[in-house]
Design a protein around this motif. Sequence first.
Motif, PDB file in Angstrom:
ATOM      1  N   VAL A  86       0.787  -1.148  -0.213  1.00  0.00           N
ATOM      2  CA  VAL A  86      -0.015  -0.038  -0.065  1.00  0.00           C
ATOM      3  C   VAL A  86       0.980   1.312  -0.001  1.00  0.00           C
ATOM      4  CG1 VAL A  86      -1.584   1.300   1.136  1.00  0.00           C
ATOM      5  CG2 VAL A  86      -2.014  -1.104   1.002  1.00  0.00           C
ATOM      6  N   GLU A  87       1.963   1.245   0.717  1.00  0.00           N
ATOM      7  CA  GLU A  87       2.815   2.475   0.716  1.00  0.00           C
ATOM      8  C   GLU A  87       3.495   2.699  -0.611  1.00  0.00           C
ATOM      9  OE1 GLU A  87       5.568   1.602   3.738  1.00  0.00           O
ATOM     10  OE2 GLU A  87       4.357   2.270   5.621  1.00  0.00           O
ATOM     11  N   GLU A  88       3.809   1.494  -1.323  1.00  0.00           N
ATOM     12  CA  GLU A  88       4.076   1.697  -2.765  1.00  0.00           C
ATOM     13  C   GLU A  88       3.184   2.224  -3.595  1.00  0.00           C
ATOM     14  OE1 GLU A  88       5.637  -1.855  -4.076  1.00  0.00           O
ATOM     15  OE2 GLU A  88       7.501  -2.002  -2.500  1.00  0.00           O
ATOM     16  N   ALA A  89       1.915   1.933  -3.335  1.00  0.00           N
ATOM     17  CA  ALA A  89       0.717   2.649  -4.027  1.00  0.00           C
ATOM     18  C   ALA A  89       0.535   4.089  -3.767  1.00  0.00           C
ATOM     19  CB  ALA A  89      -0.441   1.688  -3.887  1.00  0.00           C
ATOM     20  N   ILE A  90       0.873   4.391  -2.537  1.00  0.00           N
ATOM     21  CA  ILE A  90       0.569   5.807  -2.037  1.00  0.00           C
ATOM     22  C   ILE A  90       1.612   6.693  -2.605  1.00  0.00           C
ATOM     23  CG2 ILE A  90       0.981   7.219  -0.022  1.00  0.00           C
ATOM     24  CD1 ILE A  90      -0.241   5.061   1.695  1.00  0.00           C
ATOM     25  N   ILE A  91       2.914   6.159  -2.694  1.00  0.00           N
ATOM     26  CA  ILE A  91       3.927   6.805  -3.466  1.00  0.00           C
ATOM     27  C   ILE A  91       3.599   7.027  -4.824  1.00  0.00           C
ATOM     28  CG2 ILE A  91       6.202   6.744  -4.195  1.00  0.00           C
ATOM     29  CD1 ILE A  91       6.208   7.412  -1.225  1.00  0.00           C
ATOM     30  N   SER A  92       3.191   6.152  -5.629  1.00  0.00           N
ATOM     31  CA  SER A  92       2.775   6.071  -6.886  1.00  0.00           C
ATOM     32  C   SER A  92       1.833   7.102  -7.328  1.00  0.00           C
ATOM     33  CB  SER A  92       2.260   4.662  -7.431  1.00  0.00           C
ATOM     34  OG  SER A  92       1.700   4.750  -8.607  1.00  0.00           O
ATOM     35  N   ALA A  93       0.791   7.047  -6.312  1.00  0.00           N
ATOM     36  CA  ALA A  93      -0.379   8.107  -6.423  1.00  0.00           C
ATOM     37  C   ALA A  93       0.257   9.508  -6.309  1.00  0.00           C
ATOM     38  CB  ALA A  93      -1.600   7.813  -5.496  1.00  0.00           C
ATOM     39  N   TYR A  94       0.947   9.614  -5.263  1.00  0.00           N
ATOM     40  CA  TYR A  94       1.590  10.836  -4.922  1.00  0.00           C
ATOM     41  C   TYR A  94       2.457  11.464  -5.994  1.00  0.00           C
ATOM     42  CZ  TYR A  94       4.257  14.498  -2.338  1.00  0.00           C
ATOM     43  OH  TYR A  94       4.563  15.753  -1.763  1.00  0.00           O
ATOM     44  N   ALA A  95       3.152  10.567  -6.543  1.00  0.00           N
ATOM     45  CA  ALA A  95       4.002  11.142  -7.646  1.00  0.00           C
ATOM     46  C   ALA A  95       3.254  11.421  -9.125  1.00  0.00           C
ATOM     47  CB  ALA A  95       4.754   9.838  -8.188  1.00  0.00           C
ATOM     48  N   ALA A  96       2.252  10.846  -9.308  1.00  0.00           N
ATOM     49  CA  ALA A  96       1.230  11.218 -10.220  1.00  0.00           C
ATOM     50  C   ALA A  96       0.478  12.664 -10.036  1.00  0.00           C
ATOM     51  CB  ALA A  96      -0.149   9.944 -10.667  1.00  0.00           C
ATOM     52  N   VAL A 284       5.353  10.290   4.365  1.00  0.00           N
ATOM     53  CA  VAL A 284       4.564  10.876   5.602  1.00  0.00           C
ATOM     54  C   VAL A 284       3.746  12.007   4.822  1.00  0.00           C
ATOM     55  CG1 VAL A 284       4.635  12.681   7.554  1.00  0.00           C
ATOM     56  CG2 VAL A 284       5.919  10.530   7.506  1.00  0.00           C
ATOM     57  N   ARG A 285       4.230  13.026   3.978  1.00  0.00           N
ATOM     58  CA  ARG A 285       3.546  13.963   3.224  1.00  0.00           C
ATOM     59  C   ARG A 285       2.525  13.085   2.340  1.00  0.00           C
ATOM     60  NH1 ARG A 285       8.636  15.803   2.469  1.00  0.00           N
ATOM     61  NH2 ARG A 285       8.670  15.346   0.182  1.00  0.00           N
ATOM     62  N   ALA A 286       2.808  12.390   1.849  1.00  0.00           N
ATOM     63  CA  ALA A 286       1.867  11.401   0.725  1.00  0.00           C
ATOM     64  C   ALA A 286       0.636  11.029   1.624  1.00  0.00           C
ATOM     65  CB  ALA A 286       2.599  10.223   0.063  1.00  0.00           C
ATOM     66  N   ARG A 287       0.974  10.250   2.801  1.00  0.00           N
ATOM     67  CA  ARG A 287      -0.125   9.546   3.655  1.00  0.00           C
ATOM     68  C   ARG A 287      -0.985  10.742   4.078  1.00  0.00           C
ATOM     69  NH1 ARG A 287       1.892   4.410   7.295  1.00  0.00           N
ATOM     70  NH2 ARG A 287      -0.366   4.690   7.783  1.00  0.00           N
ATOM     71  N   VAL A 292      -6.292   6.821   2.912  1.00  0.00           N
ATOM     72  CA  VAL A 292      -6.344   5.327   2.687  1.00  0.00           C
ATOM     73  C   VAL A 292      -7.235   4.698   3.587  1.00  0.00           C
ATOM     74  CG1 VAL A 292      -4.507   3.583   2.849  1.00  0.00           C
ATOM     75  CG2 VAL A 292      -3.804   5.561   1.926  1.00  0.00           C
ATOM     76  N   GLU A 293      -7.778   3.362   3.327  1.00  0.00           N
ATOM     77  CA  GLU A 293      -8.677   2.725   3.949  1.00  0.00           C
ATOM     78  C   GLU A 293      -8.201   1.059   4.006  1.00  0.00           C
ATOM     79  OE1 GLU A 293     -12.851   4.663   4.837  1.00  0.00           O
ATOM     80  OE2 GLU A 293     -12.166   4.529   2.785  1.00  0.00           O
TER      81      GLU A 293
END
Length: 313
Positions: A86-96, A284-287, A292-293
């Motif tokens: 999930v953290e990898e998915a968060i970073i991906s979403a933040y990057a986009a 931390v910034r991305a989260r 996220v649920e």
Amino acid sequence: MIDSPGFAPMRLRRFLLPPVLLLLSASLLLESGCQRKPSLPPEVIVRVGDRMITIADYKHYLDRNAGADLAQIAPAAASALLDQYVEEAIISAYAAAHGEDVSAEKVAAAVRNDPGSTVMEKRDQMRRSNVVADQLVRIPAYSPEQIRAYYDQHPEQFDLQERVHARQILVHDEALANKVAEELKKGVAFEALSAEYSAAPNAQQGGDIGYVGRGQLPQVFEDELFRLRPVSISRIIKTDSGFHLFKVEDYRPAGKLDFASAEPLIKTRIREEQLNRQMADLLVRARNEIPVEVFARRLPFTYSGSLSHAEAE
């Protein structure tokens, strides 16, 4: 008793609303229905922003990154791996969201070059690679004094244990193992026999397993390797996985890595430590930015990770 014309009976009057209030109540009910979140498909286990992650997605991730089936993993480990995914998915979403997206053409090319991968998987990987590259250029230069200080402050990291440089041949047939052993006695090169007969993944590299210390291999291998002198061949060792032959190329006693030899390693470690700190700050910034649920009740294991649980599942 008959009520007067134009009046509702007393037992009904308190339940009858004026037409204006009836219309208002209907409007509120409609508005409430429109605002209700649509139900999620039952296979969804995590929501990252607008992205839905299914149990099939997670099982694919485990297969590709851990080489294991979910049923084989303990709940604590499954929880930690889910958090990692999930953290990898968060970073991906933040990057986009911050201009680090990847073109569909590049993603499609990456999928074609990696059979078994998915578009989502490759897109995530490539976005994260862009983020890491961006963070690497932000790492400040370090001075020779910093490198020396690291060496002096972390002496335990440069203590070297007793170790041997070894090669291995693995075969699954005892007769073939005996044949290989006879060829070795005749002077045939270990590397050539490895390339021809070995079933180990490093067969084409001459069976090279590099330097290994005590405690890194099964005891039966360790006992044999540390008994041998350099440039000598082991006896045939039988295990559940097959028949093994080893060659010891070199032996190094315990000691300490000198500063000149340690310097390249120190540079790499300082860089990695700084990158890890920067990526942790970015996460931390991305989260904080991307909701996220985790729908823990839908998971086939007891979730004990750090991500927030959905209230309704």
